[in-house]
Design a protein around this motif. Structure first.
Motif, short mmCIF file in Angstrom:
data_model
loop_
_atom_site.label_atom_id
_atom_site.label_comp_id
_atom_site.label_asym_id
_atom_site.label_seq_id
_atom_site.Cartn_x
_atom_site.Cartn_y
_atom_site.Cartn_z
N LYS A 242 7.24 -1.20 3.36
CA LYS A 242 6.55 -1.97 4.40
C LYS A 242 5.30 -2.65 3.84
N GLU A 243 4.59 -1.97 2.94
CA GLU A 243 3.42 -2.60 2.32
C GLU A 243 3.82 -3.81 1.48
N CYS A 263 3.39 -4.14 -7.18
CA CYS A 263 3.70 -2.75 -7.54
C CYS A 263 2.47 -1.89 -7.27
N THR A 264 2.53 -0.61 -7.58
CA THR A 264 1.37 0.27 -7.38
C THR A 264 0.54 0.43 -8.65
N ILE A 321 -0.17 3.40 0.13
CA ILE A 321 0.78 4.51 0.10
C ILE A 321 1.23 4.69 -1.35
N LYS A 322 0.76 5.75 -1.97
CA LYS A 322 1.11 6.02 -3.36
C LYS A 322 2.18 7.11 -3.43
N PHE A 323 2.43 7.62 -4.61
CA PHE A 323 3.58 8.47 -4.90
C PHE A 323 3.71 9.67 -3.95
N LYS A 324 2.72 10.55 -3.89
CA LYS A 324 2.84 11.77 -3.09
C LYS A 324 3.00 11.46 -1.60
N GLU A 325 2.22 10.49 -1.11
CA GLU A 325 2.32 10.12 0.30
C GLU A 325 3.69 9.55 0.64
#
Length: 350
Positions: A242-243, A263-264, A321-325
């Motif tokens: 969504k981001e 990308c993040t 919203i990164k990896f763990k989230e």
């Protein structure tokens, strides 16, 4: 001089009316999130839907089954130029977002011709149709970090050379080249987003991330015994779909059309994703894991890690919203689904 009240009034300009967007592939993960993003921004949203997707509208049911449908659907297929022309000509959108293609790397090895036609050839059809109908229509094309393949540098930026390692990646590189061609030669507003992996609960379970989170939830509740996976050491940049659709809209609003890496800026292995998902439900993944050669790809890419400086400077792209989230978000969704499945099983057995 008396004013003629019957005189035709000038047509409303784009700032005074709702913008109109056409989303190709509106039923998929990205298309459905994009529809929500555009509706939130006040757009009139139209979706392009093919025959094989008409019974698979789960991602947009909340948008089309209300008393007042929020989006308008149009029938067609990217393989059929006449339907693409008809819908674009009827809708006359301000913006077109092409979220429809054969987007699975592994499947592309088994469906080379189809992948090349729908992922690349269809882009040529769309761009040429836009040029003929109204070259002022803005166009967005998602492409893929897989284009970098055996990357010549880490991290990759918008000028990094392509070395694709799959039919899917090669088709995306062709689509990207077509977009630059129509932008530079014909002056059309054509943008690309070079998307790295982006996931969500709307991923189908033939993608490894959703396969993992569904398995973690189902094993936790006793609905499944094992998970079968291929290579676990591949390092991937996992973002939230969504981001990335919000970023697609933002980059289309930049005055000068261009190409942007989205990308993040973090990479994690498939094993890390597996461990994190099972940790969310209090399990050790190694107790349930079995290797299956069928899920190993015939080719490998380098570590695909992007530099988002250009997007950050152009429209403040900053993924939250990164990896763990992301893993937790997906596992929580699949736990709810698994609980419903368990409830139905118990009810049918009682």
């Amino acid at each position: 001089m008396e004013t003629n009240q019957n005189m035709a009034q000038p047509e409303q300009n784009i700032e005074q009316r709702k913008k109109k967007a056409l989303i190709l592939g509106v039923t998929g993960q990205d298309g459905s999130y994009l529809a929500e993003v555009l509706l939130e921004k006040g757009y009139e949203v139209h979706g392009f839907i093919r025959k094989s997707a008409t019974g698979n509208t789960v991602n947009i049911n909340h948008l089309i089954k209300d008393k007042e449908e929020k989006i308008t659907l149009h029938k067609g297929d990217l393989a059929d130029a006449t339907s693409v022309y008809r819908v674009i000509n009827e809708v006359r959108p301000d913006e077109i977002y092409n979220e429809a293609d054969q987007d699975h790397v592994t499947w592309s090895f088994a469906s080379v011709d189809y992948t090349c036609d729908i992922t690349a050839g269809a882009v040529a059809r769309i761009l040429e149709i836009i040029k003929q109908i109204d070259p002022k229509i803005k166009y967005f094309q998602p492409v893929s970090s897989n284009m970098f393949g055996q990357a010549v540098e880490i991290p990759q930026n918008e000028e990094t050379a392509f070395k694709p390692q799959s039919p899917y990646a090669a088709a995306k590189a062709f689509a990207y080249t077509l977009c630059r061609f129509y932008r530079e030669v014909f002056g059309m507003h054509v943008c690309t987003g070079i998307f790295y992996n982006h996931e969500s609960p709307r991923r189908t379970d033939d993608y490894v991330t959703r396969k993992i989170t569904k398995a973690a939830a189902r094993i936790k509740l006793g609905l499944q015994d094992k998970i079968h996976l291929g290579n676990l050491d591949t390092k991937i940049d996992f973002g939230y779909a969504k981001e990335y659709m919000e970023a697609a809209w933002k980059l289309m609003q930049v005055e000068k059309p261009d190409d942007y890496i989205i990308c993040t800026g973090e990479v994690h292995s498939v094993r890390e994703f597996l461990e994190e998902a099972f940790s969310c439900v209090g399990l050790n993944c190694d107790d349930y894991l079995e290797f299956d050669q069928r899920f190993a790809r015939p080719s490998k890419t380098s570590t695909l890690l992007g530099d988002i400086s250009k997007a950050k400077n152009a429209f403040d792209f900053d993924p939250q919203i990164k990896f763990k989230e992301l893993v937790q978000l997906m596992v929580e969704h699949d736990l709810k689904d698994a609980q419903e499945e368990l409830k139905m099983r118990n009810a049918s057995n009682s």
